[in-house]
Design an enzyme around this catalytic site. Structure first.
Site, mmCIF file in Angstrom:
data_model
loop_
_atom_site.group_PDB
_atom_site.id
_atom_site.type_symbol
_atom_site.label_atom_id
_atom_site.label_comp_id
_atom_site.label_asym_id
_atom_site.label_seq_id
_atom_site.Cartn_x
_atom_site.Cartn_y
_atom_site.Cartn_z
ATOM 1 N N LYS A 193 11.461 4.060 2.173
ATOM 2 C CA LYS A 193 11.031 5.399 1.788
ATOM 3 C C LYS A 193 10.001 5.905 2.802
ATOM 4 C CE LYS A 193 7.752 6.967 -0.735
ATOM 5 N NZ LYS A 193 7.379 8.122 0.094
ATOM 6 N N SER A 246 -2.608 3.837 2.521
ATOM 7 C CA SER A 246 -4.023 3.784 2.191
ATOM 8 C C SER A 246 -4.349 2.554 1.349
ATOM 9 C CB SER A 246 -4.398 5.045 1.410
ATOM 10 O OG SER A 246 -3.615 5.111 0.243
ATOM 11 N N THR A 247 -5.599 2.150 1.403
ATOM 12 C CA THR A 247 -6.036 1.013 0.608
ATOM 13 C C THR A 247 -5.910 1.322 -0.890
ATOM 14 O OG1 THR A 247 -7.453 0.214 2.365
ATOM 15 C CG2 THR A 247 -7.993 -0.533 0.166
ATOM 16 N N VAL A 249 -3.590 3.171 -2.457
ATOM 17 C CA VAL A 249 -2.207 2.950 -2.902
ATOM 18 C C VAL A 249 -1.849 1.471 -2.780
ATOM 19 C CG1 VAL A 249 0.209 3.540 -2.529
ATOM 20 C CG2 VAL A 249 -1.527 5.322 -2.409
ATOM 21 N N GLY A 250 -2.364 0.821 -1.744
ATOM 22 C CA GLY A 250 -2.125 -0.621 -1.596
ATOM 23 C C GLY A 250 -2.585 -1.374 -2.828
ATOM 24 N N CYS A 301 -4.566 4.074 11.656
ATOM 25 C CA CYS A 301 -5.285 3.176 10.751
ATOM 26 C C CYS A 301 -6.272 2.290 11.504
ATOM 27 C CB CYS A 301 -4.320 2.340 9.936
ATOM 28 S SG CYS A 301 -2.996 1.666 10.918
HETATM 29 P P1 ADP Z 1 -1.760 7.674 3.808
HETATM 30 O O1 ADP Z 1 -2.803 6.644 3.958
HETATM 31 O O2 ADP Z 1 -0.694 7.538 4.811
HETATM 32 O O3 ADP Z 1 -2.259 9.026 3.560
HETATM 33 P P2 ADP Z 1 -0.648 6.929 1.190
HETATM 34 O O4 ADP Z 1 -1.155 5.586 0.994
HETATM 35 O O5 ADP Z 1 -0.997 7.975 0.205
HETATM 36 O O6 ADP Z 1 -0.942 7.449 2.563
HETATM 37 O O7 ADP Z 1 0.917 6.929 1.330
HETATM 38 C C1 ADP Z 1 1.650 6.009 2.080
HETATM 39 C C2 ADP Z 1 3.024 5.927 1.465
HETATM 40 O O8 ADP Z 1 2.920 5.433 0.142
HETATM 41 C C3 ADP Z 1 3.768 7.228 1.356
HETATM 42 O O9 ADP Z 1 5.109 7.012 1.691
HETATM 43 C C4 ADP Z 1 3.610 7.603 -0.104
HETATM 44 O O10 ADP Z 1 4.650 8.413 -0.584
HETATM 45 C C5 ADP Z 1 3.651 6.261 -0.769
HETATM 46 N N1 ADP Z 1 3.012 6.183 -2.092
HETATM 47 C C6 ADP Z 1 1.996 6.930 -2.587
HETATM 48 N N2 ADP Z 1 1.666 6.543 -3.838
HETATM 49 C C7 ADP Z 1 2.489 5.503 -4.147
HETATM 50 C C8 ADP Z 1 2.625 4.640 -5.286
HETATM 51 N N3 ADP Z 1 1.877 4.762 -6.360
HETATM 52 N N4 ADP Z 1 3.559 3.682 -5.226
HETATM 53 C C9 ADP Z 1 4.314 3.520 -4.136
HETATM 54 N N5 ADP Z 1 4.237 4.293 -3.057
HETATM 55 C C10 ADP Z 1 3.328 5.276 -3.041
#
Ligand code: ADP
Length: 795
Positions: A193, A246-247, A249-250, A301
């Site tokens: 994705k 991002s940390t 979402v991680g 990053c």
């Molecule tokens: P960045 O640090 O790149 O701004 P994010 O961590 O928000 O980004 O997003 C990185 C990826 O994780 C994107 O593809 C986003 O759609 C996906 N994402 C955001 N939230 C979730 C979630 N809860 N579960 C899985 N994937 C997510």
């Protein structure tokens, strides 16, 4: 009248825009409305909801992409599941052929990819064209090699199964490559994705998969936002999640997968220190800062977003930096003269603006160049904060924009303390002209990557990933492969399912021009040219029925000397060519040999009447892949020598090598010597076996079309006992391999004493068609010598 000099100095940069025409045409072909790429086809667009993707430089909508639903994710995972056992069963060479085909397809469409990437993400075309896309191709090439080598180099390991991959928007296609290449190499299939802001190059990549006929289900691309990502993370049929982002979402993903048995790798945020000692070369440092924080608008990053400078040179560095910032150009990402492009999306721009405000409110000094940014798109100027307290928000929080904070330190110990004063640990760079200082500091930094006097360097051969809250798992190099394998037999999840689908074992050959007629009067091949021998004597070569097949030149000592001279001329460039370049030449050779597979098989069968002719040619192609794979992977080691240092054991080429081919396998015997020697950076003078020189002479046409530089491979046909001793005695030959009769072998060893050249002499016959006998690390070892470099490390 203005003088030329004045005119030159007052000249302003004119715009040098790259045309978006082909990218627009590609979007048009899709009616600017995409669906998902599942099981090798684009899904029907009926009844799906879509959202818009903008060009951040203009805010114009580029296309509508699909919001992946539960049904879409289910379908993609099911397709990947069905494909996985078949993909694994293709074997390493089969997967290598497909990964190589993907690399070639990316290269063929490199400019289109670069333009689409810049349109979608806002990064300058110079970066997408010269950094992102070439690295993408490099990743696929490199991992084609790991697929090829998996059976021996990761013996006992199998694939994890179906991998869900979620990537961010900062390096859309590069992150795709970092994820997909190792997963596929190790026999996994994927559902990927892309980020919602930047899905377009992933969709273009899906087109490429289709164009080369990649088997269905191996790569599935589902678009959508975090909700689609969460569906993938939660899917019970997914065996592993690989995430970059991002940390925050991680953390959500770590929590969501806990206890599920899913494997996980996370590459998260960073706040990387950029440490400048007072003995650093400040001009290099300034360019380093440009790369560290204004590369990709700072949306990196591992951006060097915290400059730590030793007090004495702080003011001078600040002054130089401000001067350089004045000359940076922000604007249209498609303009080749632009340094900084657009910020990816309005929310990101708002986030940067609000953090900058907060920095000012907390008392730091904010400096921006005097010029202003274009107003129509999402632009933000390069920004430098000074007088920043280490605990300030802007010194701790990842801004993910072109904003750098500068702090000072007094002693190396203090530099280390401030550098490590972060919850992250992705990367760091150290700047000092004093090797001892740099290598004393490097081991003390808590980060997955430390760059000395450079920054933001990436390569497929080197692992990348974090310490601490920057995540875990590595991408690139052999260390990156462990994320995508498991001990065979343990957790057989990955092996279930599968359907009875007929697959092409390798990519279809591309159409080629008519084959040249078989050469009936072969010549010698010296310095990249076909040359007549010094004395025009020939040797008749008969086929299996006893009929005359051709007459080959009977080379003499002068021909050998000419060949050695040609090899010498080619030596330094070939040894210095990057391992990647050498790998590519060998892959290209394999590709061209594959195109002529039938011709070589027929030739071999006519000459030898051997029933194994087809096998021998097929193995020759495979063996070319094998050594292409090794070219950039036969790494040295690092020894932990017990002092304050480490010792780098580097494999280096031997030099000009003389190779006397065995008689057992006409084609494979010859190539089994030439390929490893050349892969390791040695130019060669090869003497084909007396009985079977014709297969070797047929090859020079293939070498010619494969970008083998002239002089790297030289072929002198003739009588072994006339030619081989000349090679063995030659003072400008650095190594000789001899596979033939014992008496001649003994002579080779004796004659080699003149310049103490290395020899590898064997008189016992080998089975060159056998994977153990005919190839392996033994050949690489014999083609290299080790140099141990002791460097200071730690104090
Ligand atoms: P960045 O640090 O790149 O701004 P994010 O961590 O928000 O980004 O997003 C990185 C990826 O994780 C994107 O593809 C986003 O759609 C996906 N994402 C955001 N939230 C979730 C979630 N809860 N579960 C899985 N994937 C997510």
């Amino acid at each position: 009248m203005t003088s030329i000099r004045e005119a030159f100095e007052s000249m302003a940069w004119g715009p040098a825009p790259e045309s978006p025409a082909q990218a627009q045409e590609w979007l048009g072909r899709h009616q600017r409305a995409f669906s998902h790429y599942i099981n090798g086809v684009w899904t029907s667009g009926d009844g799906i909801s879509r959202f818009g993707v903008i060009n951040p430089a203009t805010r114009e909508e580029l296309a509508q992409v699909a919001e992946g639903s539960r049904g879409d994710v289910d379908a993609a995972v099911a397709a990947a599941r069905a494909a996985q056992p078949l993909w694994w069963e293709l074997g390493g060479h089969g997967r290598a052929r497909w990964l190589y085909a993907l690399a070639r397809e990316v290269q063929r469409n490199a400019r289109l990819f670069a333009v689409v990437e810049s349109l979608d993400n806002g990064k300058p075309i110079r970066e997408s064209r010269d950094i992102d896309i070439p690295l993408v191709a490099r990743h696929f090439y490199h991992h084609a090699g790991w697929a090829q080598l998996m059976e021996t180099e990761l013996a006992g390991y199998g694939p994890v199964g179906v991998v869900g991959q979620i990537i961010p928007w900062n390096f859309p296609l590069l992150m795709l490559a970092w994820k997909i290449a190792p997963a596929l190499a190790m026999g996994n299939t994927v559902v990927l994705k892309p980020a919602e802001f930047t899905p377009l190059t992933a969709l273009l990549f899906a087109d490429c998969c289709q164009a080369i006929g990649l088997p269905p289900g191996v790569i599935n691309i589902v678009t959508g936002d975090g909700r689609t990502g969460a569906l993938l993370v939660g899917h019970p049929e997914v065996d592993k999640i690989a995430f970059t982002g991002s940390t925050e979402v991680g953390r959500i993903i770590r929590t969501a997968t806990a206890g599920s048995g899913k494997r996980l790798s996370l590459e998260l945020g960073g706040k990387s220190p950029f440490i400048v000692f007072e003995d650093a070369d400040l001009d290099s440092v300034v360019e380093g800062v440009v790369d560290a924080i204004w590369f990709n608008q700072g949306q990196v990053c591992c951006a060097g977003s915290r400059i730590l400078v030793q007090e004495g040179v702080g003011p001078r560095l600040i002054e130089k930096l401000r001067g350089r910032m004045e000359t940076l150009r922000v604007g249209n990402p498609l303009d080749k003269a632009v340094d900084i492009g657009a910020i990816v999306a309005p929310v990101q721009l708002e986030k940067i603006e609000s953090l900058v405000k907060q920095g000012i409110a907390e008392g730091a000094t904010c400096w921006q160049p005097s010029w202003s940014c274009p107003t129509e798109g999402l632009f933000y100027p390069p920004t430098l904060f000074t007088e920043v307290a280490p605990a300030a928000t802007i010194a701790q929080v990842e801004i993910f924009g072109p904003v750098v904070v500068l702090m000072t330190f007094r002693t190396p110990a203090e530099a280390v303390e401030i550098a490590n004063n972060t919850r992250y640990g992705l990367a760091a760079s150290v700047w000092s002209e004093n090797l001892n200082t740099a290598l004393d500091i490097a081991p003390q930094l808590k980060a997955g990557t430390v760059w000395v006097n450079c920054t933001n360097m990436f390569d497929a051969a080197s692992g990348f990933g974090g310490y601490r809250e920057s995540g875990f798992g590595r991408e690139g190099g052999k260390e990156g492969l462990w994320e995508y394998v498991r001990v065979e037999g343990r957790g057989a999840e990955g092996q279930r399912g599968g359907g009875a689908v007929e697959w092409a074992a390798t990519p279809p050959d591309r159409p080629t021009a008519a084959l040249p007629a078989i050469d009936r009067t072969p010549k010698l091949y010296i310095g990249g040219k076909q040359v007549r021998p010094d004395a025009t004597y020939t040797i008749p070569i008969h086929d299996a029925s006893g009929a005359l097949a051709a007459e080959v030149p009977r080379g003499n000592r002068k021909d050998i000397r000419n060949a050695v001279e040609a090899a010498h001329k080619a030596e330094s460039a070939w040894a210095r060519a990057t391992a990647h370049t050498r790998a590519q030449v060998l892959y290209y050779f394999a590709e061209n040999l594959a195109v002529r597979e039938r011709e070589f098989t027929d030739r071999l069968a006519a000459l030898t009447a051997s029933p194994a002719s087809a096998d021998e040619v097929r193995l020759a192609i495979e063996r070319s892949f094998y050594y292409a794979a090794w070219a950039d992977k036969y790494d040295g080691r690092v020894h932990h020598t017990p002092f304050r240092n480490v010792t780098l054991a580097m494999n280096e080429p031997i030099g000009v090598m003389g190779l006397a081919a065995p008689e057992e396998a006409p084609l494979l015997g010859f190539l089994s010597l030439v390929l490893p020697a050349v892969a390791m950076g040695n130019p060669v003078v090869a003497v084909p076996s007396e009985r079977w020189p014709l297969l070797a002479t047929d090859l020079y046409q293939v070498f010619d079309t494969s970008d083998v530089p002239g002089g790297v491979i030289n072929i002198v046909t003739g009588i072994a006992k006339e030619l081989v001793p000349v090679l063995a005695a030659h003072d400008d030959v650095d190594g000789v391999w001899f596979f033939g009769p014992r008496e001649l072998g003994a002579e080779v060893e004796k004659l080699s004493a003149g310049n103490m050249k290395r020899t590898w002499v064997e008189w016992e016959a080998r089975d060159w068609l056998d994977g153990h006998d005919g190839q392996g690390e033994e050949f690489l070892r014999e083609a290299t010598q080790v140099k141990n470099i002791w460097v200071p490390y730690g104090a």
